[in-house]
Scaffold this motif. Structure first.
Motif, PDB file in Angstrom:
ATOM      1  N   ASP A  11       0.861  -1.181   0.000  1.00  0.00           N
ATOM      2  CA  ASP A  11       0.000   0.000   0.000  1.00  0.00           C
ATOM      3  C   ASP A  11       0.899   1.233   0.000  1.00  0.00           C
ATOM      4  OD1 ASP A  11      -1.628   2.179   0.654  1.00  0.00           O
ATOM      5  OD2 ASP A  11      -2.874   1.000   2.022  1.00  0.00           O
TER       6      ASP A  11
ATOM      7  N   ALA B 154       0.437   4.411  -0.519  1.00  0.00           N
ATOM      8  CA  ALA B 154      -0.023   5.596   0.218  1.00  0.00           C
ATOM      9  C   ALA B 154       0.273   5.442   1.706  1.00  0.00           C
ATOM     10  CB  ALA B 154      -1.507   5.833  -0.017  1.00  0.00           C
ATOM     11  N   ARG B 155      -0.008   4.280   2.258  1.00  0.00           N
ATOM     12  CA  ARG B 155       0.279   4.018   3.678  1.00  0.00           C
ATOM     13  C   ARG B 155       1.784   4.071   3.925  1.00  0.00           C
ATOM     14  NH1 ARG B 155      -0.574  -1.922   5.551  1.00  0.00           N
ATOM     15  NH2 ARG B 155       1.299  -1.998   4.309  1.00  0.00           N
TER      16      ARG B 155
ATOM     17  N   ARG C  35       4.047   5.744   2.185  1.00  0.00           N
ATOM     18  CA  ARG C  35       4.462   7.154   2.074  1.00  0.00           C
ATOM     19  C   ARG C  35       4.174   7.892   3.385  1.00  0.00           C
ATOM     20  NH1 ARG C  35       2.574   8.128  -2.505  1.00  0.00           N
ATOM     21  NH2 ARG C  35       4.490   8.408  -3.659  1.00  0.00           N
ATOM     22  N   GLN C  36       2.992   7.684   3.929  1.00  0.00           N
ATOM     23  CA  GLN C  36       2.615   8.358   5.177  1.00  0.00           C
ATOM     24  C   GLN C  36       3.529   7.921   6.323  1.00  0.00           C
ATOM     25  OE1 GLN C  36       0.041  10.784   5.388  1.00  0.00           O
ATOM     26  NE2 GLN C  36       1.245  11.177   7.221  1.00  0.00           N
TER      27      GLN C  36
ATOM     28  N   ASP D 219       1.654   7.807  -7.682  1.00  0.00           N
ATOM     29  CA  ASP D 219       1.131   6.502  -7.282  1.00  0.00           C
ATOM     30  C   ASP D 219       2.000   5.344  -7.750  1.00  0.00           C
ATOM     31  OD1 ASP D 219      -1.033   7.724  -6.083  1.00  0.00           O
ATOM     32  OD2 ASP D 219      -2.291   7.569  -7.872  1.00  0.00           O
TER      33      ASP D 219
END
Length: 138
Positions: A13, A15-16, A18-19, A36
């Motif tokens: 994932d 996005a997860r 990256r966060q 993405d």
């Protein structure tokens, strides 16, 4: 001769992931925004590039199955810290950001202070403060 080192890892994932790295204070590579399709981190001095790709993209590079870093050790990425406090702070940030500690901060061999954390994909990082004045044989 080679001049750069790029470490490539997979992500379930992006996005997860990256966060997580944003929350623990890693520096993003301004030369590779990725969107993405990838995440690019700069680590250390001189800077090493760590790239994280969606599993399908990573698999296309390796032409082999992607290991499950949650259940097997694929690699141990070790980074230096300037102090014990920096080791403790990074361990706390990793936990708060959703990572796991596989080794709590503590002294090792009388001259190192370290911790180990895994990111949300299970990639393992070792954070070391080394007091070389206490190193045996010095």
């Amino acid at each position: 001769m080679t001049k750069d080192l790029w470490i490539n890892l997979s992500s379930k994932d992006l996005a997860r992931t990256r966060q997580f790295y944003q929350d623990i204070g890693f520096k993003f590579n301004p030369s590779f925004p990725g969107g993405d399709s990838a995440l690019s981190l700069l680590v250390g001095n001189p800077q090493i590039v760590v790239m994280l790709f969606p599993e399908a993209t990573f698999r296309s590079f390796t032409a082999s199955p992607v290991s499950d870093a949650m259940t097997t050790a694929e690699v141990l990425l070790s980074i230096g810290a300037d102090s014990r406090e920096e080791v403790d702070a990074l361990a706390a940030k990793a936990l708060a950001a959703g990572g796991q500690l596989y080794a709590k901060p503590g002294e090792s061999q009388g001259w190192m202070y370290a911790c180990g954390f895994a990111d949300p994909d299970g990639h393992r990082w070792n954070v070391l403060y080394m007091d070389t004045a206490k190193m045996p044989g010095r």
